[in-house]
Design a protein around this motif. Structure first.
Motif, PDB file in Angstrom:
ATOM      1  N   LEU A   1      15.065  -9.452   2.272  1.00  0.00           N
ATOM      2  CA  LEU A   1      15.968  -9.524   3.422  1.00  0.00           C
ATOM      3  C   LEU A   1      17.365  -9.929   2.954  1.00  0.00           C
ATOM      4  N   LEU A   2      18.310  -8.994   3.087  1.00  0.00           N
ATOM      5  CA  LEU A   2      19.703  -9.253   2.745  1.00  0.00           C
ATOM      6  C   LEU A   2      20.447  -9.635   4.022  1.00  0.00           C
ATOM      7  N   THR A   3      21.130 -10.776   3.962  1.00  0.00           N
ATOM      8  CA  THR A   3      21.958 -11.237   5.067  1.00  0.00           C
ATOM      9  C   THR A   3      23.397 -11.298   4.586  1.00  0.00           C
ATOM     10  N   VAL A   4      24.291 -10.727   5.360  1.00  0.00           N
ATOM     11  CA  VAL A   4      25.721 -10.780   5.056  1.00  0.00           C
ATOM     12  C   VAL A   4      26.425 -11.427   6.242  1.00  0.00           C
ATOM     13  N   ASP A   5      27.142 -12.492   5.951  1.00  0.00           N
ATOM     14  CA  ASP A   5      27.966 -13.177   6.946  1.00  0.00           C
ATOM     15  C   ASP A   5      29.424 -12.910   6.620  1.00  0.00           C
ATOM     16  N   ILE A   6      30.206 -12.582   7.635  1.00  0.00           N
ATOM     17  CA  ILE A   6      31.639 -12.394   7.472  1.00  0.00           C
ATOM     18  C   ILE A   6      32.317 -13.669   7.965  1.00  0.00           C
ATOM     19  N   ALA A   7      33.017 -14.333   7.048  1.00  0.00           N
ATOM     20  CA  ALA A   7      33.722 -15.577   7.343  1.00  0.00           C
ATOM     21  C   ALA A   7      35.223 -15.308   7.315  1.00  0.00           C
ATOM     22  N   VAL A   8      35.927 -15.871   8.289  1.00  0.00           N
ATOM     23  CA  VAL A   8      37.362 -15.644   8.425  1.00  0.00           C
ATOM     24  C   VAL A   8      38.038 -16.982   8.731  1.00  0.00           C
ATOM     25  N   ARG A   9      39.171 -17.197   8.119  1.00  0.00           N
ATOM     26  CA  ARG A   9      39.963 -18.395   8.416  1.00  0.00           C
ATOM     27  C   ARG A   9      40.481 -18.291   9.855  1.00  0.00           C
ATOM     28  N   PRO A  10      40.537 -19.417  10.570  1.00  0.00           N
ATOM     29  CA  PRO A  10      41.001 -19.381  11.963  1.00  0.00           C
ATOM     30  C   PRO A  10      42.378 -18.756  12.137  1.00  0.00           C
ATOM     31  N   SER A  11      43.294 -18.993  11.212  1.00  0.00           N
ATOM     32  CA  SER A  11      44.637 -18.411  11.357  1.00  0.00           C
ATOM     33  C   SER A  11      44.571 -16.885  11.297  1.00  0.00           C
TER      34      SER A  11
ATOM     35  N   PRO B   1      33.797 -11.693  -2.395  1.00  0.00           N
ATOM     36  CA  PRO B   1      32.861 -12.789  -2.190  1.00  0.00           C
ATOM     37  C   PRO B   1      33.641 -14.058  -1.820  1.00  0.00           C
ATOM     38  N   PRO B   2      32.947 -15.118  -1.431  1.00  0.00           N
ATOM     39  CA  PRO B   2      33.648 -16.343  -1.057  1.00  0.00           C
ATOM     40  C   PRO B   2      34.490 -16.887  -2.214  1.00  0.00           C
TER      41      PRO B   2
ATOM     42  N   PRO C   1      31.346 -20.075  17.340  1.00  0.00           N
ATOM     43  CA  PRO C   1      31.113 -21.481  17.001  1.00  0.00           C
ATOM     44  C   PRO C   1      30.572 -21.705  15.587  1.00  0.00           C
ATOM     45  N   GLY C   2      30.035 -20.670  14.941  1.00  0.00           N
ATOM     46  CA  GLY C   2      29.447 -20.825  13.607  1.00  0.00           C
ATOM     47  C   GLY C   2      30.509 -21.036  12.544  1.00  0.00           C
ATOM     48  N   ARG C   3      30.121 -21.751  11.498  1.00  0.00           N
ATOM     49  CA  ARG C   3      31.035 -22.026  10.392  1.00  0.00           C
ATOM     50  C   ARG C   3      30.403 -21.597   9.076  1.00  0.00           C
ATOM     51  N   SER C   4      31.252 -21.293   8.128  1.00  0.00           N
ATOM     52  CA  SER C   4      30.827 -20.867   6.798  1.00  0.00           C
ATOM     53  C   SER C   4      30.141 -22.003   6.061  1.00  0.00           C
ATOM     54  N   ALA C   5      29.097 -21.674   5.312  1.00  0.00           N
ATOM     55  CA  ALA C   5      28.425 -22.653   4.464  1.00  0.00           C
ATOM     56  C   ALA C   5      29.293 -22.987   3.259  1.00  0.00           C
ATOM     57  N   VAL C   6      30.172 -22.076   2.882  1.00  0.00           N
ATOM     58  CA  VAL C   6      31.039 -22.265   1.721  1.00  0.00           C
ATOM     59  C   VAL C   6      32.253 -23.115   2.075  1.00  0.00           C
ATOM     60  N   ASP C   7      32.834 -22.865   3.239  1.00  0.00           N
ATOM     61  CA  ASP C   7      34.031 -23.572   3.689  1.00  0.00           C
ATOM     62  C   ASP C   7      33.898 -23.806   5.187  1.00  0.00           C
ATOM     63  N   PRO C   8      33.574 -25.042   5.599  1.00  0.00           N
ATOM     64  CA  PRO C   8      33.326 -25.315   7.013  1.00  0.00           C
ATOM     65  C   PRO C   8      34.524 -25.070   7.935  1.00  0.00           C
ATOM     66  N   GLU C   9      35.709 -24.872   7.370  1.00  0.00           N
ATOM     67  CA  GLU C   9      36.870 -24.545   8.200  1.00  0.00           C
ATOM     68  C   GLU C   9      36.892 -23.061   8.564  1.00  0.00           C
ATOM     69  N   ALA C  10      36.183 -22.231   7.817  1.00  0.00           N
ATOM     70  CA  ALA C  10      36.149 -20.794   8.087  1.00  0.00           C
ATOM     71  C   ALA C  10      35.124 -20.495   9.178  1.00  0.00           C
ATOM     72  N   VAL C  11      35.471 -19.544  10.022  1.00  0.00           N
ATOM     73  CA  VAL C  11      34.659 -19.163  11.170  1.00  0.00           C
ATOM     74  C   VAL C  11      33.747 -17.996  10.786  1.00  0.00           C
ATOM     75  N   LEU C  12      32.471 -18.082  11.172  1.00  0.00           N
ATOM     76  CA  LEU C  12      31.566 -16.943  10.985  1.00  0.00           C
ATOM     77  C   LEU C  12      31.719 -16.023  12.192  1.00  0.00           C
ATOM     78  N   VAL C  13      32.167 -14.801  11.933  1.00  0.00           N
ATOM     79  CA  VAL C  13      32.407 -13.876  13.044  1.00  0.00           C
ATOM     80  C   VAL C  13      31.321 -12.821  13.187  1.00  0.00           C
ATOM     81  N   LEU C  14      30.567 -12.592  12.115  1.00  0.00           N
ATOM     82  CA  LEU C  14      29.559 -11.538  12.190  1.00  0.00           C
ATOM     83  C   LEU C  14      28.465 -11.788  11.167  1.00  0.00           C
TER      84      LEU C  14
ATOM     85  N   GLU D   1      29.828 -13.369   2.709  1.00  0.00           N
ATOM     86  CA  GLU D   1      28.831 -14.228   2.071  1.00  0.00           C
ATOM     87  C   GLU D   1      27.495 -13.493   2.094  1.00  0.00           C
ATOM     88  N   HIS D   2      26.875 -13.337   0.935  1.00  0.00           N
ATOM     89  CA  HIS D   2      25.589 -12.639   0.822  1.00  0.00           C
ATOM     90  C   HIS D   2      24.478 -13.643   0.538  1.00  0.00           C
TER      91      HIS D   2
END
Length: 147
Positions: A66-76, A143-144, A89-102, A59-60
Motif C-alpha cells: 500500500l503506497l500512500t502519498v500525502d501532499i504537504a503545502v506551506r500555509p503561505s 520529496p520533503p 486540519p491535517g499537518r505534515s509528519a515532516v514539518d508540523p507547520e505544513a498543511v496536508l491538503v491531499l 510525502e511517500h
C-alpha cells in the motif's frame, strides 16, 4: 477522486524510470482543487512545472503493497491558491507547520516503487479527459525537505 499510479514513460529523458504519478481533478475535492491551483505558482521547466520545495512537497509511505502519498503545502503557498486553510486540519509528519491538503493511496509493487524517481508528477485533468504528455505538463513535487 485523485488517482495514484506508478508508471514508466513519464520522463522523456528516462522513459524506463518509474514515476509516482498523481492525477487531480481541478473541479474535484477541496484538496484536489488546491493542488491543481498550485500549478499557477510553479516555475516552468522543459515541459514540466516545478513547485518550489519551500512551498510544498510529496510525502511517500509504503506499507507492504500500500503506497500512500500525502501532499504537504506551506500555509503561505496554500493561501495563494485561494483555499480556505480551515478546510485542511491535517499537518505534515515532516514539518508540523505544513498543511496536508491531499492523500492518495494505491496498491503498488514494492520492487517497482524502489526504482521510482524521487519526485512525484502531478497531472491536472478531469477524470474523463485523456492525458497527453505533450499537452499536459506535470507539476513535479520534490520529496520533503531535509532538516
Amino acid at each position: 477522486m485523485a488517482r495514484l499510479h506508478i508508471r514508466t514513460g513519464v520522463n522523456p529523458d528516462e522513459p524506463d524510470e518509474p514515476v509516482v504519478t498523481l492525477r487531480v481533478d481541478p473541479e474535484g475535492s477541496p484538496g484536489e482543487r488546491a493542488v491543481a491551483r498550485l500549478g499557477d505558482h510553479c516555475y516552468e521547466g522543459d515541459g514540466v512545472l516545478f513547485l518550489s520545495q519551500t512551498d510544498g512537497w510529496a510525502e511517500h509511505a509504503l506499507d507492504g503493497c500500500l503506497l500512500t502519498v500525502d501532499i504537504a503545502v506551506r500555509p503561505s503557498a496554500l493561501g495563494h491558491t485561494g483555499a480556505d486553510l480551515r478546510a485542511f486540519p491535517g499537518r505534515s509528519a515532516v514539518d508540523p507547520e505544513a498543511v496536508l491538503v491531499l492523500r492518495a493511496e494505491t496498491e503498488a509493487d514494492p520492487e517497482l516503487y524502489a526504482r521510482a524517481a524521487p519526485a512525484t508528477a502531478v497531472f491536472t485533468a478531469p477524470p474523463d479527459h485523456e492525458l497527453d504528455a505533450g499537452v499536459h505538463w506535470p507539476m513535479l513535487l520534490a520529496p520533503p525537505p531535509e532538516e
